[in-house]
Design a protein around this motif. Structure first.
Motif, short mmCIF file in Angstrom:
data_model
loop_
_atom_site.label_atom_id
_atom_site.label_comp_id
_atom_site.label_asym_id
_atom_site.label_seq_id
_atom_site.Cartn_x
_atom_site.Cartn_y
_atom_site.Cartn_z
N ALA B 41 0.80 -1.23 0.00
CA ALA B 41 0.00 0.00 0.00
C ALA B 41 0.84 1.28 0.00
O ALA B 41 0.50 2.25 -0.67
CB ALA B 41 -0.94 -0.01 1.21
N SER B 42 1.95 1.28 0.73
CA SER B 42 2.73 2.52 0.83
C SER B 42 3.31 2.95 -0.51
O SER B 42 3.54 4.13 -0.73
CB SER B 42 3.87 2.35 1.83
OG SER B 42 3.37 2.25 3.13
N ASN B 45 -0.33 3.57 -3.32
CA ASN B 45 -1.59 4.25 -2.99
C ASN B 45 -1.77 5.48 -3.87
O ASN B 45 -0.93 5.79 -4.70
CB ASN B 45 -1.62 4.60 -1.50
CG ASN B 45 -0.57 5.62 -1.15
OD1 ASN B 45 -0.69 6.80 -1.48
ND2 ASN B 45 0.50 5.17 -0.50
N ALA B 46 -2.89 6.19 -3.66
CA ALA B 46 -3.20 7.32 -4.54
C ALA B 46 -2.32 8.54 -4.28
O ALA B 46 -2.33 9.48 -5.06
CB ALA B 46 -4.67 7.69 -4.37
N PRO B 148 3.93 8.24 -3.87
CA PRO B 148 4.03 7.35 -2.71
C PRO B 148 5.29 6.48 -2.67
O PRO B 148 5.94 6.37 -1.63
CB PRO B 148 2.76 6.49 -2.80
CG PRO B 148 2.20 6.69 -4.16
CD PRO B 148 2.72 8.01 -4.66
N LEU B 224 -7.14 1.40 -7.83
CA LEU B 224 -6.83 2.69 -8.44
C LEU B 224 -6.66 2.50 -9.94
O LEU B 224 -6.34 1.42 -10.41
CB LEU B 224 -5.52 3.25 -7.87
CG LEU B 224 -5.53 3.63 -6.39
CD1 LEU B 224 -4.12 3.81 -5.88
CD2 LEU B 224 -6.32 4.91 -6.22
N GLY B 258 -9.40 6.97 -7.88
CA GLY B 258 -9.53 5.96 -6.83
C GLY B 258 -10.80 6.21 -6.05
O GLY B 258 -11.73 6.80 -6.57
N GLY B 304 -3.27 -2.04 -3.92
CA GLY B 304 -2.24 -2.37 -2.94
C GLY B 304 -2.88 -2.98 -1.70
O GLY B 304 -3.96 -2.55 -1.28
N GLU B 306 -3.56 -3.71 2.13
CA GLU B 306 -3.37 -3.04 3.42
C GLU B 306 -4.41 -3.50 4.43
O GLU B 306 -5.26 -4.34 4.14
CB GLU B 306 -3.40 -1.53 3.23
CG GLU B 306 -4.66 -1.00 2.60
CD GLU B 306 -4.59 0.52 2.44
OE1 GLU B 306 -4.48 1.19 3.48
OE2 GLU B 306 -4.63 1.01 1.30
N THR B 333 -6.86 2.46 4.77
CA THR B 333 -6.86 3.10 3.44
C THR B 333 -6.62 4.61 3.48
O THR B 333 -6.84 5.28 2.49
CB THR B 333 -8.13 2.80 2.59
OG1 THR B 333 -9.21 3.61 3.07
CG2 THR B 333 -8.51 1.34 2.65
N HIS B 334 -6.16 5.13 4.61
CA HIS B 334 -5.81 6.56 4.57
C HIS B 334 -4.56 6.86 5.41
O HIS B 334 -4.46 7.90 6.05
CB HIS B 334 -7.00 7.42 5.01
CG HIS B 334 -7.57 7.02 6.35
ND1 HIS B 334 -8.70 6.26 6.47
CD2 HIS B 334 -7.15 7.27 7.60
CE1 HIS B 334 -8.95 6.06 7.76
NE2 HIS B 334 -8.02 6.66 8.46
N PHE B 336 -1.25 7.13 4.31
CA PHE B 336 -0.06 7.70 3.67
C PHE B 336 0.29 9.07 4.26
O PHE B 336 1.42 9.30 4.66
CB PHE B 336 -0.29 7.78 2.16
CG PHE B 336 0.87 8.34 1.40
CD1 PHE B 336 2.11 7.72 1.40
CD2 PHE B 336 0.73 9.52 0.66
CE1 PHE B 336 3.17 8.24 0.69
CE2 PHE B 336 1.79 10.05 -0.05
CZ PHE B 336 3.01 9.42 -0.04
#
Lengths: 469, 368
Positions: B41-42, B45-46, B148, B224, B258, B304, B306, B333-334, B336
């Motif tokens: 995810a890191s 992500n978006a 990211p 995404l 996304g 990704g 997570e 999912t939030h 970052f």
């Protein structure tokens, strides 16, 4: 013309690609009673080898050769078999559960397949020499498409460079069709013979031996062939001249068109995106899917046939398609009658006999696969060889990290034009092997689709629920 | 026997940030990552760097993080592609706008001023391309977006420069207390350290389970998409509340779409399978909201892996069962944007035993 709305929601067998492997597979499976659909993104079936079969404006059969016209029979068989042959159909996704995303005339659908045969064939190996992105430089395959589909041949000063069976075939075809060809720059290292020689006896017995010799003689009789180990395309707005070395001499040849080709490699994008395991083939210098004797991949129910399974040529491709189709029939309709598998395997074996010799002989030199300096590697994002090498030196270990650093492979071509080059450069720079470095992790859509196409997917139950959140 | 001051499990932005901030405090951390830093995810992500629309419990961490984002180059030696053009939460109707107004007023009473209600005219000024049916929204003007993978790599690189050790391709197989230390069994041999930070993302529940501290984590993979390049037409990141959407144009002209529709994921195989029916939902939302995008082309879609917690907020703070172990996962999912600040807070907590940044309500004990 089949429309998206004409498609069934599911089929026993979805065949992707209408070249020899796909056509043969679809014909056999449909005849054995499987509900079969074949998707091909071109206006007609045939793949690259039989491109435009049935509607090519080239009517003189000697120009493209009898091998080309054999495609008509395969196409007719597939058509008569009862399989749905859908052209203009771009497959943009395939997942491990065999859900196939396809677009036809701007309308997208998701089709469930009982089995899938990927028959997406090969593409030309990248040929990253200095200036290869100049207008006036194109791939030999592109030139062959123009000949087969539109009857077009080069008329300006034309130079071909590279090697491999297809290069010589195209040279012959262009000249038979009255096109102009000033010179062929043969880039295949002479020392390739050392490795190839051991396989010569097999090659002599293969169907390619006589054909190949005849072709070479035909071309060499009409055009200058010069051996070289360095090529550069030079020009401002477009190609002006081809610079190359012969021994210690640098030579310059004015040219309007440079056709590059150094062999073909499996088109792995769809198979990789579907999760199929791949392995490095050191002889053919490419990644190919890991397959069993029936061409079944690591993902249950998904097979890869034809040149996509490893380069072996058009006739072998058809036999591979048949073998994969028999496996599909046996899985879904065990009682159905199918042709004798052993006979097909024997024919395939005969077709593949000369392959080792051809592969070793036509193995492109390192210098033509692992460029240096400012030579562009990724055309979409304009990434140079130096950038890739420097980033590898900085510690970047694989192509997926390289994507993140340099964006190479992130453009619309999805790495088709740079993937092998990037892998090989990382391996060379870090003193390891392409097998160790691996390839891009590829994600669908494997072919770009418009927002409009995706929006045209029938609204699923999930959507009504999701809106509530 | 290898030893360290702190063992960090997980090389996402959180693990790398904590490693850096520990190293900056003069400690010697070893970070263990089973793949490579930013693999999940890191890295994919978006890239939204957003204070907007956060749960009240996370706002202090988010604000602390924002301060670090604004000097990110100084912190990690790379600008991380961070650009600040704000995030705009678009209201699609008057009912939504009324909800947003109440939220902004509530935040103001609590002393938070980063969210600002905007009317139709200001919305059109900030996002000229937005469809006419939208009556207004909320903006957080200091928000932005960053790259990211580049960010995670920058934290990793700087952490190493400052003395952290990063072991990639190494898995943790066990955690046991040996005297005052934790013995971390790994595929590359054991490591002993008095402190352990669990920043293992979608795999963090397995680390917690080794401590006898089960936690109800769901593995998710938000999808995404990215389009081909289109002429520049939008600067802020745009998000919706009623329908799932986040929408952002990058400097190179590509547009990342996304919003949280999920792929099917398998964390044991590092595998995600996209759900095109749901991606089509996002696309139809874009179609309605940004008519200019209709001819654009989707070139790639991905997801990704997570962790998602039942209450949608992360697990941050000391273990409730194992002394010396700290959790930093479940960012739902939030996470970052929270990476830089949470790493700084965690380093403080690990090094000193307490922190000035409030993390009330984020502890693992809430799942007991």
């Amino acid at each position: 013309m089949t429309k998206a709305s004409d498609l069934a929601p599911s089929y026993d067998l979805v065949v992707i690609g209408g070249g020899p492997a796909g056509l043969a597979a679809a014909a056999l499976a449909a005849r054995a009673g499987l509900a079969t659909v074949l998707f091909d993104e071109n206006p007609g079936v045939g793949g690259q080898i039989y491109r435009a079969i049935g509607f090519s404006p080239v009517k003189d059969r000697t120009i493209l050769g009898e091998d080309y016209w054999a495609g008509a029979e395969l196409a007719a068989e597939a058509k008569a078999s009862g399989a749905s042959i859908v052209t203009g159909a771009t497959v943009w996704s395939l997942d491990p559960a065999r859900l196939v995303g396809v677009s036809i005339a701007g309308q997208a659908r998701l089709i469930q397949a009982g089995r899938v045969i990927i028959a997406t064939g090969s593409l030309e190996r990248p040929f990253p020499v200095s200036g290869w992105t100049l207008p006036g430089v194109m791939s030999a395959g592109g030139a062959q498409t123009a000949l087969k589909a539109q009857g077009l041949v080069p008329s300006g000063r034309t130079v071909m460079a590279g090697g491999g069976p297809l290069l010589w075939l195209l040279a012959a075809q262009i000249m038979r069709a009255g096109g102009r060809l000033d010179a062929i720059l043969d880039t295949m290292p002479r020392r390739n013979w050392l490795r190839a020689l051991a396989h010569l006896p097999d090659f002599v017995l293969s169907p390619y031996f006589a054909k190949g010799l005849k072709l070479l003689r035909e071309v060499r009789a009409k055009v200058r062939v010069i051996r070289t180990d360095r090529i550069e395309a030079v020009g401002g707005d477009r190609l002006r001249e081809v610079v190359f070395t012969v021994g210690a001499d640098e030579r310059r040849m004015p040219a309007d068109l440079l056709l590059l080709h150094q062999g073909v490699v499996p088109n792995v994008n769809l198979a990789i995106a579907a999760g199929v395991a791949h392995a490095w083939n050191e002889r053919q210098l490419c990644f190919e899917p890991v397959l069993d004797g029936d061409f079944t991949s690591s993902v249950p129910g998904i097979a890869v046939a034809g040149d996509g399974a490893g380069i072996a040529g058009g006739t072998a491709a058809a036999e591979r398609g048949r073998i994969a189709a028999i496996a599909a029939v046996r899985a879904l309709r065990p009682a159905a009658a199918v042709p004798d598998l052993q006979t097909i395997r024997q024919r395939l074996q005969r077709e593949e006999m000369g392959r080792a010799f051809l592969d070793w002989l036509n193995r492109p030199a390192d210098s033509f696969r692992q460029p240096t300096g400012d030579t562009i590697v990724c055309r979409c994002e304009e990434v140079t060889a130096r950038q890739v090498r420097d980033t590898a030196d900085m510690g970047c270990e694989g192509p997926n990290q390289m994507k993140a650093f340099l964006r190479c492979g992130m453009g619309p071509c999805q790495g088709r034009l740079c993937g092998l080059t990037v892998t090989e450069l990382i391996a060379a720079q870090r003193g390891t092997t392409p097998a160790e470095v691996g390839y891009y992790r590829l994600r669908p859509p494997v072919k770009p689709i418009t927002l409009a196409e995706l929006a045209s997917l029938p609204i699923a139950e999930a959507e009504r629920k999701a809106v509530e959140r | 026997m290898r030893t360290a001051d702190v063992v960090i499990v997980g090389g996402g932005i959180h693990g790398c940030s904590t490693a850096l901030h520990l190293a900056l405090r003069g400690l010697r951390p070893i970070l263990i990552e089973k793949d490579y830093a930013g693999r999940h995810a890191s890295g994919v992500n978006a890239g939204g760097v957003r204070q907007l629309a956060r749960d009240l419990h996370e706002i202090p961490l988010s604000i602390a993080s924002m301060g670090l984002w604004e000097r990110i180059e100084e912190l990690v030696g790379d600008d991380c592609g961070f650009e600040s053009h704000g995030t705009v939460l678009v209201a699609e109707n008057e009912t939504e706008l009324a909800t947003f107004r109440a939220r902004v007023e509530d935040l103001r009473l609590r002393g938070f001023t980063h969210e600002e209600l905007i009317d139709r005219a200001e919305l059109k000024r900030l996002v000229p391309a937005v469809a006419d049916h939208c009556p207004g929204g909320v903006v957080s003007r200091r928000d932005g977006a960053a790259d990211p993978f580049r960010t995670t790599q920058a934290f990793r690189r700087r952490a190493i420069e400052k003395g952290a050790e990063v072991l990639e391709g190494v898995t943790v197989t066990g955690l046991t207390k040996v005297g005052a230390n934790w013995r971390v069994e790994t595929s590359a041999g054991p490591i002993e350290a008095p402190k352990v930070v669990n920043a293992a993302g979608a795999w963090a529940d397995r680390i917690a389970a080794m401590l006898g501290e089960p936690v109800p984590l769901t593995v998710v993979a938000p999808m995404l998409m990215v389009t081909s390049r289109v002429p520049a037409f939008i600067q802020p990141v745009v998000i919706l509340r009623g329908r799932k959407l986040s929408f952002k144009q990058l400097a190179n002209g590509t547009v990342v779409i996304g919003g949280g529709h999920l792929a099917t994921s398998n964390r044991d195989r590092n595998e995600t399978v996209l759900d095109w029916d749901r991606l089509a939902i996002s696309v139809r939302t874009v179609w309605e909201l940004f008519p200019a995008m209709r001819a654009a082309t989707i070139v790639r879609a991905w997801a990704g892996i997570e962790a998602y917690m039942p209450d949608g907020i992360p697990v941050v703070g000391p273990s409730s069962t194992a002394e010396g172990v700290f959790h930093q996962f479940g960012f739902s999912t939030h996470g970052f944007q929270l990476g830089p600040g949470t790493g700084a807070m965690m380093a403080e907590l690990v090094a000193t035993g307490s922190t000035n940044t409030p993390i009330d309500g984020l502890g693992i004990e809430r799942f007991r």
